[in-house]
Design a protein around this motif. Structure first.
Motif, PDB file in Angstrom:
ATOM      1  N   ASP A 106       8.349 -19.400  15.788  1.00  0.00           N
ATOM      2  CA  ASP A 106       9.168 -18.187  15.849  1.00  0.00           C
ATOM      3  C   ASP A 106      10.382 -18.307  14.939  1.00  0.00           C
ATOM      4  O   ASP A 106      10.733 -17.372  14.206  1.00  0.00           O
ATOM      5  CB  ASP A 106       9.609 -17.931  17.293  1.00  0.00           C
ATOM      6  N   THR A 107      11.037 -19.462  14.969  1.00  0.00           N
ATOM      7  CA  THR A 107      12.210 -19.665  14.128  1.00  0.00           C
ATOM      8  C   THR A 107      11.858 -19.556  12.657  1.00  0.00           C
ATOM      9  O   THR A 107      12.515 -18.846  11.892  1.00  0.00           O
ATOM     10  CB  THR A 107      12.838 -21.047  14.406  1.00  0.00           C
ATOM     11  N   LEU A 108      10.813 -20.245  12.239  1.00  0.00           N
ATOM     12  CA  LEU A 108      10.424 -20.233  10.825  1.00  0.00           C
ATOM     13  C   LEU A 108       9.955 -18.853  10.381  1.00  0.00           C
ATOM     14  O   LEU A 108      10.234 -18.421   9.265  1.00  0.00           O
ATOM     15  CB  LEU A 108       9.334 -21.275  10.578  1.00  0.00           C
ATOM     16  N   ALA A 109       9.251 -18.148  11.268  1.00  0.00           N
ATOM     17  CA  ALA A 109       8.812 -16.794  10.931  1.00  0.00           C
ATOM     18  C   ALA A 109      10.006 -15.849  10.839  1.00  0.00           C
ATOM     19  O   ALA A 109      10.095 -15.028   9.911  1.00  0.00           O
ATOM     20  CB  ALA A 109       7.815 -16.291  11.974  1.00  0.00           C
ATOM     21  N   SER A 110      10.942 -15.954  11.776  1.00  0.00           N
ATOM     22  CA  SER A 110      12.103 -15.072  11.795  1.00  0.00           C
ATOM     23  C   SER A 110      13.000 -15.293  10.584  1.00  0.00           C
ATOM     24  O   SER A 110      13.639 -14.366  10.093  1.00  0.00           O
ATOM     25  CB  SER A 110      12.910 -15.283  13.080  1.00  0.00           C
ATOM     26  N   LEU A 117       0.276 -13.675   7.334  1.00  0.00           N
ATOM     27  CA  LEU A 117      -1.103 -13.897   6.897  1.00  0.00           C
ATOM     28  C   LEU A 117      -2.006 -12.681   7.041  1.00  0.00           C
ATOM     29  O   LEU A 117      -3.176 -12.731   6.663  1.00  0.00           O
ATOM     30  CB  LEU A 117      -1.714 -15.066   7.691  1.00  0.00           C
ATOM     31  N   GLU A 118      -1.482 -11.598   7.579  1.00  0.00           N
ATOM     32  CA  GLU A 118      -2.331 -10.439   7.880  1.00  0.00           C
ATOM     33  C   GLU A 118      -3.051  -9.898   6.647  1.00  0.00           C
ATOM     34  O   GLU A 118      -4.255  -9.625   6.684  1.00  0.00           O
ATOM     35  CB  GLU A 118      -1.488  -9.333   8.525  1.00  0.00           C
ATOM     36  N   THR A 119      -2.327  -9.725   5.546  1.00  0.00           N
ATOM     37  CA  THR A 119      -2.947  -9.174   4.340  1.00  0.00           C
ATOM     38  C   THR A 119      -4.021 -10.096   3.789  1.00  0.00           C
ATOM     39  O   THR A 119      -5.107  -9.644   3.386  1.00  0.00           O
ATOM     40  CB  THR A 119      -1.878  -8.921   3.258  1.00  0.00           C
ATOM     41  N   TRP A 137      -5.981 -19.424  18.741  1.00  0.00           N
ATOM     42  CA  TRP A 137      -5.681 -18.354  17.807  1.00  0.00           C
ATOM     43  C   TRP A 137      -4.368 -17.659  18.156  1.00  0.00           C
ATOM     44  O   TRP A 137      -3.522 -17.414  17.287  1.00  0.00           O
ATOM     45  CB  TRP A 137      -6.823 -17.338  17.787  1.00  0.00           C
ATOM     46  N   ARG A 138      -4.174 -17.356  19.417  1.00  0.00           N
ATOM     47  CA  ARG A 138      -2.974 -16.613  19.826  1.00  0.00           C
ATOM     48  C   ARG A 138      -1.690 -17.393  19.545  1.00  0.00           C
ATOM     49  O   ARG A 138      -0.630 -16.798  19.333  1.00  0.00           O
ATOM     50  CB  ARG A 138      -3.048 -16.269  21.316  1.00  0.00           C
ATOM     51  N   TYR A 139      -1.762 -18.705  19.551  1.00  0.00           N
ATOM     52  CA  TYR A 139      -0.552 -19.521  19.398  1.00  0.00           C
ATOM     53  C   TYR A 139       0.102 -19.320  18.033  1.00  0.00           C
ATOM     54  O   TYR A 139       1.307 -19.524  17.892  1.00  0.00           O
ATOM     55  CB  TYR A 139      -0.895 -20.992  19.610  1.00  0.00           C
ATOM     56  N   GLY A 140      -0.666 -18.909  17.029  1.00  0.00           N
ATOM     57  CA  GLY A 140      -0.100 -18.686  15.710  1.00  0.00           C
ATOM     58  C   GLY A 140       0.410 -17.277  15.498  1.00  0.00           C
ATOM     59  O   GLY A 140       0.769 -16.907  14.370  1.00  0.00           O
ATOM     60  N   THR A 145       1.862 -10.407  14.879  1.00  0.00           N
ATOM     61  CA  THR A 145       1.640 -10.766  13.477  1.00  0.00           C
ATOM     62  C   THR A 145       1.220 -12.229  13.400  1.00  0.00           C
ATOM     63  O   THR A 145       1.860 -13.092  14.012  1.00  0.00           O
ATOM     64  CB  THR A 145       2.924 -10.558  12.648  1.00  0.00           C
ATOM     65  N   GLN A 146       0.159 -12.507  12.651  1.00  0.00           N
ATOM     66  CA  GLN A 146      -0.331 -13.874  12.521  1.00  0.00           C
ATOM     67  C   GLN A 146       0.398 -14.585  11.383  1.00  0.00           C
ATOM     68  O   GLN A 146       0.323 -14.185  10.220  1.00  0.00           O
ATOM     69  CB  GLN A 146      -1.842 -13.870  12.252  1.00  0.00           C
ATOM     70  N   TYR A 147       1.117 -15.647  11.739  1.00  0.00           N
ATOM     71  CA  TYR A 147       1.870 -16.423  10.762  1.00  0.00           C
ATOM     72  C   TYR A 147       1.284 -17.809  10.528  1.00  0.00           C
ATOM     73  O   TYR A 147       1.748 -18.516   9.625  1.00  0.00           O
ATOM     74  CB  TYR A 147       3.327 -16.585  11.220  1.00  0.00           C
TER      75      TYR A 147
END
Length: 435
Positions: A106-110, A117-119, A137-140, A145-147
């Motif tokens: 969460d920190t790195l994504a924020s 990775l969605e596109t 799968w859900r953990y990422g 949004t999948q990161y």
């Protein structure tokens, strides 16, 4: 991780200043993909070559992509890796693809460090998220949004001291065993075996409220971390059960040493421990005095005996100049069946791809234990992986869970009432989440 809050401001400045910075290290040497990883076992158990799976995957990737090389810095210990990664981010030199430290998605994504990775997934017609087990799968995923992609996992299982149960005339638990069965066995085996008036044989060690919450199907938080549910009836049932279970020992605090000595019937443990210490010769060094095996956790009245799943994620830098190659490389690690099957042979964890876990190789690997000790039923593993629950990934999760653990431990020990204690805890945690 303590380094993250202290460096958030610096990383934000570095990201702002570095967005236009080039990321072409080694340009004169051809195309290079940089990979970030820690040395040693991610699961804190003895390991042989921590680079075997990665190096083999790199060779395959380079063969598929002539003129492209993958490089990484070796020897970074797990405990040093988060700080190393933060420094690379600060310098604008983070790897194109890298392991994500536990709890930091969460920190790195924020902060904008990780690429959405969605596109990339939408454009790749050969990529299917259904290839992974649901929890892995859900953990990422953060805020829908999948990161990150899962690379490896470790489910929690119940270690069973078969020698102790055999001595007491008790059969190994089946896959449909319940809290009632668990409690009954613990009461049956907990006793004074040498007649000195002191209990010296015990039912379980280290089974806590979090295991009970998972196995009873309770939900502690909304996925985005905005609301908690500690006052939920399923959480209350879990806390009451652990309190009753602890009461079987009549106040005695069972330790890991007593389990290692074969004096305890049950202990929840990570699958990596099973993989490491079941085969010869590690078993001789760790648990030499009794035979043991693993089963799924007992089910609570509102659950299915689900267990937690620890997951190692990998992500792509948002500043990578090699987006397409980075995507192909992360797939080589996390989506290529050959890599995932190699984990069965060379790692202590469990693959995250269904096809790897459900392959004949799993049965072969689990069947390589020394004769006479029994082999884990692969169907148990498949069931555990299918039903497993991932920990929430929101930013405050670690801190609020530390607070919850302290308060619930006080409730279980009798310092707080269960009803009012859990309701008060829920209000307190919700207040912290709103800050």
């Amino acid at each position: 991780m303590l380094w993250i809050p202290a460096m958030v401001g610096w990383i934000l400045l570095a990201m702002a200043a570095g967005c236009a910075a080039e990321h072409f290290r080694g340009k004169s040497r051809g195309t290079v993909i940089y990979f970030g990883m820690n040395a040693g076992s991610y699961w804190d158990v003895p390991t042989g070559s921590c680079y075997e799976v990665i190096d083999t995957a790199i060779r395959r990737f380079e063969e598929k992509h002539p003129g492209v090389r993958v490089e990484y810095t070796s020897g970074i210990l797990k405990e040093d890796y988060p700080e190393w990664l933060a420094e690379q981010i600060l310098l604008g030199k983070e790897p194109d693809v890298f392991m994500i430290p536990a709890g930091e998605l969460d920190t790195l994504a924020s902060l904008g460090v990780l690429k959405n990775l969605e596109t990339l997934m939408d454009k790749d017609r050969g990529f299917e998220s259904e290839a992974y087990y649901p929890a892995a799968w859900r953990y990422g995923n953060i805020r829908d949004t999948q990161y990150a992609l899962p690379y490896e996992s470790v489910p929690t299982l119940m270690f069973v001291n078969k020698t102790l149960l055999d001595k007491e005339g008790i059969d190994m638990p089946g896959e449909d065993w319940t809290w009632e069965d668990f409690l009954a066995i613990c009461r049956s085996v907990t006793r004074d075996t040498d007649g000195d008036g002191v209990i010296d044989q015990f039912g379980c060690y280290d089974y806590g409220w979090k295991e009970a919450v998972n196995s009873n199907g309770a939900k502690l938080f909304e996925k985005d971390g905005t609301v908690s549910y500690f006052a939920d009836s399923r959480v209350e049932s879990a806390v009451r059960f652990v309190k009753e279970l602890n009461g079987v020992n009549e106040g005695y605090a069972v330790t890991a040493r007593e389990f290692d000595q074969g004096k305890v019937a049950f202990r929840p443990f990570a699958f990596s421990e099973y993989r490491t210490y079941k085969p010869y010769p590690w078993r001789i060094k760790k648990y030499s005095d009794f035979e043991w095996d693993c089963v799924k956790l007992p089910a609570g009245p509102d659950g299915m005996g689900q267990s937690g799943l620890d997951i190692l994620l990998m992500g792509i830098s948002s500043r990578s100049s090699q987006e397409k190659l980075a995507w192909e490389f992360i797939k080589e690690l996390c989506y290529e069946e050959e890599t995932q099957l190699h984990l069965l042979e060379a790692s202590q964890g469990m693959p995250v791809l269904r096809s790897a876990v459900e392959s004949p190789q799993l049965k072969q690997v689990l069947g390589n234990d020394i004769p006479g000790n029994g082999n884990m039923d692969v169907e148990v593993i498949r069931q555990v992986m299918e039903e497993a629950r991932e920990a929430p990934n929101f930013r405050r999760y670690t801190s609020v869970m530390n607070r919850a653990d302290s308060e619930i431990s006080a409730i279980i020990s009798g310092e707080r009432s269960i009803d009012s204690g859990l309701l008060k805890l829920q209000r307190e945690i919700n207040s912290l989440l709103r800050q």
